[in-house]
Motif scaffolding. Structure first.
Motif, mmCIF file in Angstrom:
data_model
loop_
_atom_site.group_PDB
_atom_site.id
_atom_site.type_symbol
_atom_site.label_atom_id
_atom_site.label_comp_id
_atom_site.label_asym_id
_atom_site.label_seq_id
_atom_site.Cartn_x
_atom_site.Cartn_y
_atom_site.Cartn_z
ATOM 1 N N TRP A 76 0.847 -1.198 0.000
ATOM 2 C CA TRP A 76 0.000 0.000 0.000
ATOM 3 C C TRP A 76 0.884 1.250 0.000
ATOM 4 O O TRP A 76 0.630 2.205 -0.744
ATOM 5 N N ALA A 77 1.913 1.237 0.849
ATOM 6 C CA ALA A 77 2.809 2.396 0.953
ATOM 7 C C ALA A 77 3.546 2.654 -0.349
ATOM 8 O O ALA A 77 3.678 3.807 -0.787
ATOM 9 N N VAL A 78 4.019 1.594 -0.990
ATOM 10 C CA VAL A 78 4.720 1.751 -2.271
ATOM 11 C C VAL A 78 3.763 2.327 -3.317
ATOM 12 O O VAL A 78 4.147 3.202 -4.105
ATOM 13 N N GLY A 79 2.524 1.861 -3.301
ATOM 14 C CA GLY A 79 1.529 2.425 -4.206
ATOM 15 C C GLY A 79 1.252 3.888 -3.927
ATOM 16 O O GLY A 79 0.866 4.639 -4.831
ATOM 17 N N ARG A 80 1.484 4.294 -2.716
ATOM 18 C CA ARG A 80 1.267 5.692 -2.316
ATOM 19 C C ARG A 80 2.444 6.574 -2.738
ATOM 20 O O ARG A 80 2.270 7.605 -3.382
ATOM 21 N N PHE A 81 3.671 6.180 -2.394
ATOM 22 C CA PHE A 81 4.805 7.082 -2.655
ATOM 23 C C PHE A 81 5.619 6.736 -3.897
ATOM 24 O O PHE A 81 6.544 7.453 -4.255
ATOM 25 N N GLY A 82 5.267 5.624 -4.560
ATOM 26 C CA GLY A 82 6.078 5.149 -5.676
ATOM 27 C C GLY A 82 6.288 6.159 -6.784
ATOM 28 O O GLY A 82 7.374 6.254 -7.357
ATOM 29 N N GLU A 83 5.251 6.928 -7.104
ATOM 30 C CA GLU A 83 5.385 7.895 -8.197
ATOM 31 C C GLU A 83 6.272 9.071 -7.819
ATOM 32 O O GLU A 83 6.783 9.777 -8.702
ATOM 33 N N LYS A 84 6.486 9.276 -6.525
ATOM 34 C CA LYS A 84 7.316 10.396 -6.080
ATOM 35 C C LYS A 84 8.781 10.010 -5.914
ATOM 36 O O LYS A 84 9.663 10.859 -6.052
ATOM 37 N N ILE A 85 9.034 8.750 -5.584
ATOM 38 C CA ILE A 85 10.423 8.301 -5.412
ATOM 39 C C ILE A 85 10.622 6.957 -6.132
ATOM 40 O O ILE A 85 11.028 5.965 -5.513
ATOM 41 N N PRO A 86 10.370 6.912 -7.437
ATOM 42 C CA PRO A 86 10.472 5.635 -8.157
ATOM 43 C C PRO A 86 11.853 5.003 -8.097
ATOM 44 O O PRO A 86 11.971 3.768 -8.102
ATOM 45 N N ASP A 87 12.904 5.814 -8.031
ATOM 46 C CA ASP A 87 14.254 5.256 -7.995
ATOM 47 C C ASP A 87 14.473 4.403 -6.747
ATOM 48 O O ASP A 87 15.192 3.389 -6.795
ATOM 49 N N GLU A 88 13.878 4.808 -5.635
ATOM 50 C CA GLU A 88 14.017 4.031 -4.399
ATOM 51 C C GLU A 88 13.252 2.714 -4.503
ATOM 52 O O GLU A 88 13.714 1.668 -4.035
ATOM 53 N N VAL A 89 12.085 2.749 -5.120
ATOM 54 C CA VAL A 89 11.268 1.546 -5.261
ATOM 55 C C VAL A 89 11.913 0.560 -6.230
ATOM 56 O O VAL A 89 11.891 -0.661 -6.019
ATOM 57 N N GLN A 90 12.524 1.079 -7.283
ATOM 58 C CA GLN A 90 13.100 0.207 -8.303
ATOM 59 C C GLN A 90 14.255 -0.645 -7.792
ATOM 60 O O GLN A 90 14.628 -1.641 -8.414
#
Length: 214
Positions: free
Chosen positions: A127-141
């Motif tokens: 849920w959290a990744v779906g929330r902030f993923g568009e703002k910090i995609p490099d961290e999620v990737q």
């Protein structure tokens, strides 16, 4: 009215602007927010998550370390306490990061890594990744393969949350897997912007693929 009662009342009523004033005057109020995060099914759990995000948006720039310590507390809960602690720690961290990605985005990988090791936190992490993923995609990737793997889950809620996470985080490798689910009309419930929404897997897939292909 004592500090605990006032804090919980403001959160239950979603009077976040007043809560900002209260916390600005007495930071001890934040500890009473933690108690609302232990029941993953309660309405006040989501109000508390939203409240922490709002507080971070309004107050973190003038007291960054205070909010970093809040995130560190949640990370400690995840790493040391596991399922015996706050089940909603990932959502709380995620909402703070979403509201202040430049200040706290570097802490996202620690939350994701901790959740991968503890099944009880995985829905909250997605849920959290779906929330902030568009703002910090490099961290999620950094966790691209692990997050994409959740698309294969038999748990429908995990699958749906993972769809939203990969779509919002730009994980284009997931497109073929998503397309294979495009006719799945089963419903899940996701909390988005203050409201719980019932939504089908195929709708989530359509939204995710549209973002990934744009």
């Amino acid at each position: 009215m004592n500090l605990k009662t006032r804090t919980i009342q403001l959160i239950s009523q979603r009077k976040f602007a007043e809560l900002v004033d209260l916390v600005d005057q007495d930071k001890r109020a934040v500890k009473y927010i933690y108690s609302l995060l232990y029941d993953p099914e309660s309405t006040d759990k989501w109000n508390a998550v939203d409240a922490l995000g709002y507080l971070a948006r309004k107050l973190a720039e003038k007291d960054k370390e205070f909010f970093r310590n809040i995130i560190r507390r949640f990370l400690w809960m995840m790493n040391e306490e596991g399922g015996n602690s706050s089940w909603s720690a990932p959502e709380a961290i995620g909402e703070i990061i979403y509201n202040q990605p430049e200040l706290f985005g570097d802490l996202a990988p620690m939350m994701i890594a901790a959740a991968l090791d503890e099944a009880i936190f995985q829905k909250g992490m997605l849920w959290a990744v779906g929330r902030f993923g568009e703002k910090i995609p490099d961290e999620v990737q950094k966790f691209e393969e692990e997050i994409i793997d959740f698309l294969h889950s038999e748990d429908l809620e995990i699958k749906g949350l993972a769809i939203r996470a990969v779509g919002n985080s730009g994980l284009k490798k997931a497109i073929p897997i998503l397309q294979a689910m495009s006719k799945n009309d089963k419903f899940i419930e996701i909390y988005i912007n203050g409201t719980k929404h019932k939504i089908t897997i195929k709708t989530l897939v359509t939204e995710a693929v549209s973002k990934l292909e744009s």
